[in-house]
Design a protein around this motif. Structure first.
Motif, PDB file in Angstrom:
ATOM      1  N   THR A   2       0.845  -1.192   0.000  1.00 47.22           N
ATOM      2  CA  THR A   2       0.000   0.000   0.000  1.00 47.22           C
ATOM      3  C   THR A   2       0.880   1.241   0.000  1.00 47.22           C
ATOM      4  O   THR A   2       2.098   1.156   0.152  1.00 47.22           O
ATOM      5  CB  THR A   2      -0.918   0.031   1.240  1.00 47.22           C
ATOM      6  N   LEU A   4       0.685   3.385   2.320  1.00 46.36           N
ATOM      7  CA  LEU A   4       0.826   3.778   3.719  1.00 46.36           C
ATOM      8  C   LEU A   4       2.215   3.439   4.241  1.00 46.36           C
ATOM      9  O   LEU A   4       2.828   2.455   3.827  1.00 46.36           O
ATOM     10  CB  LEU A   4      -0.218   3.055   4.584  1.00 46.36           C
ATOM     11  N   ILE A   8       1.777   3.160   9.885  1.00 44.84           N
ATOM     12  CA  ILE A   8       0.347   3.381   9.662  1.00 44.84           C
ATOM     13  C   ILE A   8      -0.320   2.077   9.231  1.00 44.84           C
ATOM     14  O   ILE A   8      -1.474   1.812   9.579  1.00 44.84           O
ATOM     15  CB  ILE A   8       0.110   4.499   8.626  1.00 44.84           C
ATOM     16  N   GLU A   9       0.410   1.235   8.511  1.00 45.77           N
ATOM     17  CA  GLU A   9      -0.125  -0.076   8.131  1.00 45.77           C
ATOM     18  C   GLU A   9      -0.447  -0.912   9.366  1.00 45.77           C
ATOM     19  O   GLU A   9      -1.383  -1.711   9.353  1.00 45.77           O
ATOM     20  CB  GLU A   9       0.852  -0.814   7.227  1.00 45.77           C
ATOM     21  N   ALA A  12      -3.824   0.039  10.244  1.00 42.06           N
ATOM     22  CA  ALA A  12      -4.752  -0.495   9.243  1.00 42.06           C
ATOM     23  C   ALA A  12      -4.988  -1.991   9.442  1.00 42.06           C
ATOM     24  O   ALA A  12      -6.087  -2.489   9.187  1.00 42.06           O
ATOM     25  CB  ALA A  12      -4.219  -0.218   7.832  1.00 42.06           C
ATOM     26  N   ASP A  13      -3.971  -2.702   9.909  1.00 40.17           N
ATOM     27  CA  ASP A  13      -4.058  -4.150  10.099  1.00 40.17           C
ATOM     28  C   ASP A  13      -4.563  -4.560  11.482  1.00 40.17           C
ATOM     29  O   ASP A  13      -4.701  -5.757  11.752  1.00 40.17           O
ATOM     30  CB  ASP A  13      -2.689  -4.792   9.870  1.00 40.17           C
ATOM     31  N   ARG A  20      -6.213  -1.248  18.178  1.00 45.23           N
ATOM     32  CA  ARG A  20      -6.140   0.143  17.708  1.00 45.23           C
ATOM     33  C   ARG A  20      -5.802   1.080  18.868  1.00 45.23           C
ATOM     34  O   ARG A  20      -5.004   2.002  18.725  1.00 45.23           O
ATOM     35  CB  ARG A  20      -7.462   0.549  17.063  1.00 45.23           C
ATOM     36  N   SER A  38      -4.620  10.305   7.582  1.00 43.19           N
ATOM     37  CA  SER A  38      -4.683   8.851   7.374  1.00 43.19           C
ATOM     38  C   SER A  38      -5.195   8.134   8.620  1.00 43.19           C
ATOM     39  O   SER A  38      -6.012   7.215   8.531  1.00 43.19           O
ATOM     40  CB  SER A  38      -3.296   8.305   7.006  1.00 43.19           C
ATOM     41  N   ARG A  41      -8.880   8.690   8.977  1.00 41.36           N
ATOM     42  CA  ARG A  41      -9.614   7.887   7.987  1.00 41.36           C
ATOM     43  C   ARG A  41      -9.710   6.428   8.429  1.00 41.36           C
ATOM     44  O   ARG A  41     -10.781   5.814   8.347  1.00 41.36           O
ATOM     45  CB  ARG A  41      -8.918   7.991   6.626  1.00 41.36           C
ATOM     46  N   LEU A  42      -8.618   5.869   8.922  1.00 40.53           N
ATOM     47  CA  LEU A  42      -8.618   4.469   9.354  1.00 40.53           C
ATOM     48  C   LEU A  42      -9.495   4.254  10.590  1.00 40.53           C
ATOM     49  O   LEU A  42     -10.224   3.251  10.666  1.00 40.53           O
ATOM     50  CB  LEU A  42      -7.187   4.003   9.632  1.00 40.53           C
ATOM     51  N   ALA A  46     -13.076   2.054  10.730  1.00 44.19           N
ATOM     52  CA  ALA A  46     -13.257   0.978  11.708  1.00 44.19           C
ATOM     53  C   ALA A  46     -14.406   1.254  12.670  1.00 44.19           C
ATOM     54  O   ALA A  46     -14.762   0.395  13.480  1.00 44.19           O
ATOM     55  CB  ALA A  46     -11.963   0.780  12.500  1.00 44.19           C
TER      56      ALA A  46
END
Length: 100
Positions: A2, A4, A8-9, A12-13, A20, A38, A41-42, A46
């Protein structure tokens, strides 16, 4: 792959809100400032409302004008601490709004 950054990944993961929350508590604050769009947004995707509130409180505190004592206004600091306590509870697996 990605677009990212790896840090930041990790967000996202994240498997759930507790993961989180742990990410939010341990990531360098400079990452929150630099990548706030970012991260926002994530967290939104979620449905992590407490995480969004924590992010907003941290950004507000980090961006606030400071007084002569070098500290942000009392209300800004209290908002930040209140949000942090909520995130700490979630990070430990406590109460979550809309559990995954």
């Amino acid at each position: 792959m990605t677009s990212l950054l790896p840090i930041i990944e990790e967000l996202a993961d994240a498997a759930d809100h507790a993961a989180r929350a742990r990410w939010l508590l341990t990531v360098p604050l400079s990452v929150l400032i630099r990548d706030q769009v970012s991260v926002n947004r994530l967290l939104s995707a979620a449905g992590f409302h407490e995480g969004l509130a924590y992010l907003a409180a941290e950004i507000s505190a980090l961006s606030a004008t400071r007084g002569r004592d070098g500290l942000a206004a009392h209300t800004v600091r209290m908002t930040r601490e209140h949000a942090r306590i909520g995130i700490q509870i979630i990070a430990r697996g406590g109460a979550e709004e809309g559990k995954d």
